[in-house]
Design a protein around this motif. Structure first.
Motif, mmCIF file in Angstrom:
data_model
loop_
_atom_site.group_PDB
_atom_site.id
_atom_site.type_symbol
_atom_site.label_atom_id
_atom_site.label_comp_id
_atom_site.label_asym_id
_atom_site.label_seq_id
_atom_site.Cartn_x
_atom_site.Cartn_y
_atom_site.Cartn_z
ATOM 1 N N PHE A 51 0.579 -0.188 -5.521
ATOM 2 C CA PHE A 51 1.315 0.752 -4.683
ATOM 3 C C PHE A 51 0.362 1.462 -3.728
ATOM 4 C CE2 PHE A 51 3.416 5.000 -4.170
ATOM 5 C CZ PHE A 51 4.498 4.560 -3.418
ATOM 6 N N ALA A 52 -0.778 1.927 -4.238
ATOM 7 C CA ALA A 52 -1.773 2.589 -3.391
ATOM 8 C C ALA A 52 -2.366 1.601 -2.386
ATOM 9 C CB ALA A 52 -2.873 3.210 -4.246
ATOM 10 N N GLY A 53 -2.596 0.377 -2.811
ATOM 11 C CA GLY A 53 -3.115 -0.646 -1.889
ATOM 12 C C GLY A 53 -2.146 -0.927 -0.761
ATOM 13 N N PHE A 54 -0.859 -1.032 -1.100
ATOM 14 C CA PHE A 54 0.154 -1.242 -0.065
ATOM 15 C C PHE A 54 0.187 -0.065 0.899
ATOM 16 C CE2 PHE A 54 4.512 -0.512 1.419
ATOM 17 C CZ PHE A 54 4.682 -1.664 2.164
ATOM 18 N N GLN A 55 0.073 1.137 0.382
ATOM 19 C CA GLN A 55 0.095 2.319 1.249
ATOM 20 C C GLN A 55 -1.135 2.346 2.154
ATOM 21 O OE1 GLN A 55 2.651 4.244 1.639
ATOM 22 N NE2 GLN A 55 3.767 3.260 0.015
ATOM 23 N N LEU A 56 -2.294 1.942 1.627
ATOM 24 C CA LEU A 56 -3.496 1.868 2.462
ATOM 25 C C LEU A 56 -3.343 0.830 3.567
ATOM 26 C CD1 LEU A 56 -6.395 2.229 -0.108
ATOM 27 C CD2 LEU A 56 -5.834 3.794 1.758
ATOM 28 N N LEU A 57 -2.735 -0.307 3.245
ATOM 29 C CA LEU A 57 -2.475 -1.315 4.276
ATOM 30 C C LEU A 57 -1.517 -0.786 5.337
ATOM 31 C CD1 LEU A 57 -2.187 -4.610 2.206
ATOM 32 C CD2 LEU A 57 -3.970 -3.979 3.825
ATOM 33 N N ASP A 58 -0.520 -0.024 4.913
ATOM 34 C CA ASP A 58 0.421 0.576 5.844
ATOM 35 C C ASP A 58 -0.296 1.558 6.780
ATOM 36 O OD1 ASP A 58 3.079 1.064 6.860
ATOM 37 O OD2 ASP A 58 3.001 2.998 5.798
ATOM 38 N N ILE A 59 -1.187 2.369 6.220
ATOM 39 C CA ILE A 59 -1.968 3.314 7.038
ATOM 40 C C ILE A 59 -2.818 2.550 8.047
ATOM 41 C CG2 ILE A 59 -3.875 4.969 6.978
ATOM 42 C CD1 ILE A 59 -2.778 5.913 4.278
ATOM 43 N N TYR A 60 -3.473 1.484 7.594
ATOM 44 C CA TYR A 60 -4.316 0.685 8.479
ATOM 45 C C TYR A 60 -3.494 0.077 9.606
ATOM 46 C CZ TYR A 60 -7.254 -3.087 10.163
ATOM 47 O OH TYR A 60 -7.963 -3.932 10.961
ATOM 48 N N TRP A 61 -2.337 -0.509 9.274
ATOM 49 C CA TRP A 61 -1.507 -1.145 10.283
ATOM 50 C C TRP A 61 -1.029 -0.120 11.307
ATOM 51 C CZ3 TRP A 61 3.464 -0.911 12.172
ATOM 52 C CH2 TRP A 61 3.859 -1.978 12.964
ATOM 53 N N LYS A 62 -0.599 1.036 10.844
ATOM 54 C CA LYS A 62 -0.138 2.070 11.765
ATOM 55 C C LYS A 62 -1.273 2.590 12.636
ATOM 56 C CE LYS A 62 3.849 3.648 9.206
ATOM 57 N NZ LYS A 62 4.432 4.702 8.399
ATOM 58 N N ASN A 63 -2.481 2.662 12.079
ATOM 59 C CA ASN A 63 -3.626 3.122 12.857
ATOM 60 C C ASN A 63 -3.984 2.116 13.947
ATOM 61 O OD1 ASN A 63 -5.702 4.922 13.515
ATOM 62 N ND2 ASN A 63 -7.161 3.771 12.282
ATOM 63 N N GLU A 64 -3.887 0.836 13.633
ATOM 64 C CA GLU A 64 -4.202 -0.196 14.622
ATOM 65 C C GLU A 64 -3.169 -0.251 15.746
ATOM 66 O OE1 GLU A 64 -6.887 -2.295 14.962
ATOM 67 O OE2 GLU A 64 -7.749 -1.003 13.423
ATOM 68 N N HIS A 65 -1.934 0.115 15.449
ATOM 69 C CA HIS A 65 -0.861 0.004 16.441
ATOM 70 C C HIS A 65 -0.415 1.357 16.982
ATOM 71 C CE1 HIS A 65 -0.786 -3.814 14.277
ATOM 72 N NE2 HIS A 65 -0.421 -4.321 15.424
ATOM 73 N N ARG A 66 -1.183 2.368 16.750
ATOM 74 C CA ARG A 66 -0.860 3.715 17.227
ATOM 75 C C ARG A 66 -1.243 3.827 18.697
ATOM 76 N NH1 ARG A 66 -3.277 7.061 13.362
ATOM 77 N NH2 ARG A 66 -1.280 7.153 12.334
ATOM 78 N N LEU A 67 -0.406 4.530 19.474
ATOM 79 C CA LEU A 67 -0.737 4.783 20.869
ATOM 80 C C LEU A 67 -1.854 5.807 20.926
ATOM 81 C CD1 LEU A 67 2.855 5.033 22.363
ATOM 82 C CD2 LEU A 67 1.265 3.122 22.554
ATOM 83 N N MET A 68 -2.870 5.507 21.715
ATOM 84 C CA MET A 68 -4.010 6.409 21.835
ATOM 85 C C MET A 68 -3.689 7.504 22.856
ATOM 86 S SD MET A 68 -6.015 5.188 19.678
ATOM 87 C CE MET A 68 -7.719 5.511 19.837
ATOM 88 N N CYS A 69 -4.093 8.693 22.528
ATOM 89 C CA CYS A 69 -3.858 9.823 23.418
ATOM 90 C C CYS A 69 -5.171 10.582 23.580
ATOM 91 C CB CYS A 69 -2.759 10.722 22.849
ATOM 92 S SG CYS A 69 -2.274 12.034 23.957
ATOM 93 N N THR A 70 -6.045 10.028 24.401
ATOM 94 C CA THR A 70 -7.356 10.652 24.544
ATOM 95 C C THR A 70 -7.692 10.990 25.993
ATOM 96 O OG1 THR A 70 -8.337 8.454 24.672
ATOM 97 C CG2 THR A 70 -8.305 9.512 22.514
ATOM 98 N N GLY A 71 -6.911 10.538 26.927
ATOM 99 C CA GLY A 71 -7.255 10.733 28.335
ATOM 100 C C GLY A 71 -6.641 11.986 28.923
ATOM 101 N N GLU A 72 -6.769 12.084 30.241
ATOM 102 C CA GLU A 72 -6.239 13.226 30.976
ATOM 103 C C GLU A 72 -4.722 13.149 31.135
ATOM 104 O OE1 GLU A 72 -8.090 15.683 32.840
ATOM 105 O OE2 GLU A 72 -9.934 15.103 31.827
ATOM 106 N N VAL A 73 -4.130 11.968 30.939
ATOM 107 C CA VAL A 73 -2.698 11.803 31.141
ATOM 108 C C VAL A 73 -1.867 12.414 30.023
ATOM 109 C CG1 VAL A 73 -2.454 9.833 32.684
ATOM 110 C CG2 VAL A 73 -3.108 9.461 30.333
#
Length: 129
Positions: A51-73
């Motif tokens: 269960f914890a492994g699946f949750q870690l994979l979910d966190i990783y997948w969401k982190n890889e596909h998260r929209l980045m918000c670091t610029g001036e826009v």
């Protein structure tokens, strides 16, 4: 998704309570009963690891596909939302690692106590002969 993290938080709290109960000093008779009861719970509680492994994979997948918000826009609200989601994912990652680590600690504590009981039995046998 919040239900999964609530379950994980309760699992970590329960594992921490079990670890505290196992490490408290107590008479030998009570300790052996506590260890036996926790050892019976350990095998069904092994579901914590996948269960914890699946949750870690979910966190990783969401982190890889998260929209980045670091610029001036990005607006201030978008940046706050991005940072909040990053903090939540870090907290959830710590929860998953803590669940696995606490399960392993409880398992090792129980096995050490069983080994000590076995060695005491062997020593008692040798003293009788």
């Amino acid at each position: 998704m919040a239900l999964q993290w609530m379950i994980m938080a309760y699992l970590v709290a329960a594992e921490a309570a079990l670890a505290v109960v196992l490490t408290l000093p107590s008479p030998k008779a009570i300790r052996s009963r506590i260890v036996a009861a926790v050892a019976l719970i350990l095998k069904p509680a092994l579901f914590v690891i996948p269960f914890a492994g699946f949750q870690l994979l979910d966190i990783y997948w969401k982190n890889e596909h998260r929209l980045m918000c670091t610029g001036e826009v990005c607006t201030a609200a978008e940046r706050n939302r991005y940072e909040k989601s990053m903090y939540k994912s870090q907290r959830n990652g710590v929860l998953c690692v803590a669940a696995c680590l606490l399960y392993w600690c409880i398992f090792r504590i129980c096995s050490y106590n069983k080994q000590i009981e076995h060695m005491e039995g062997v020593e008692r046998k040798n003293k009788e002969h």
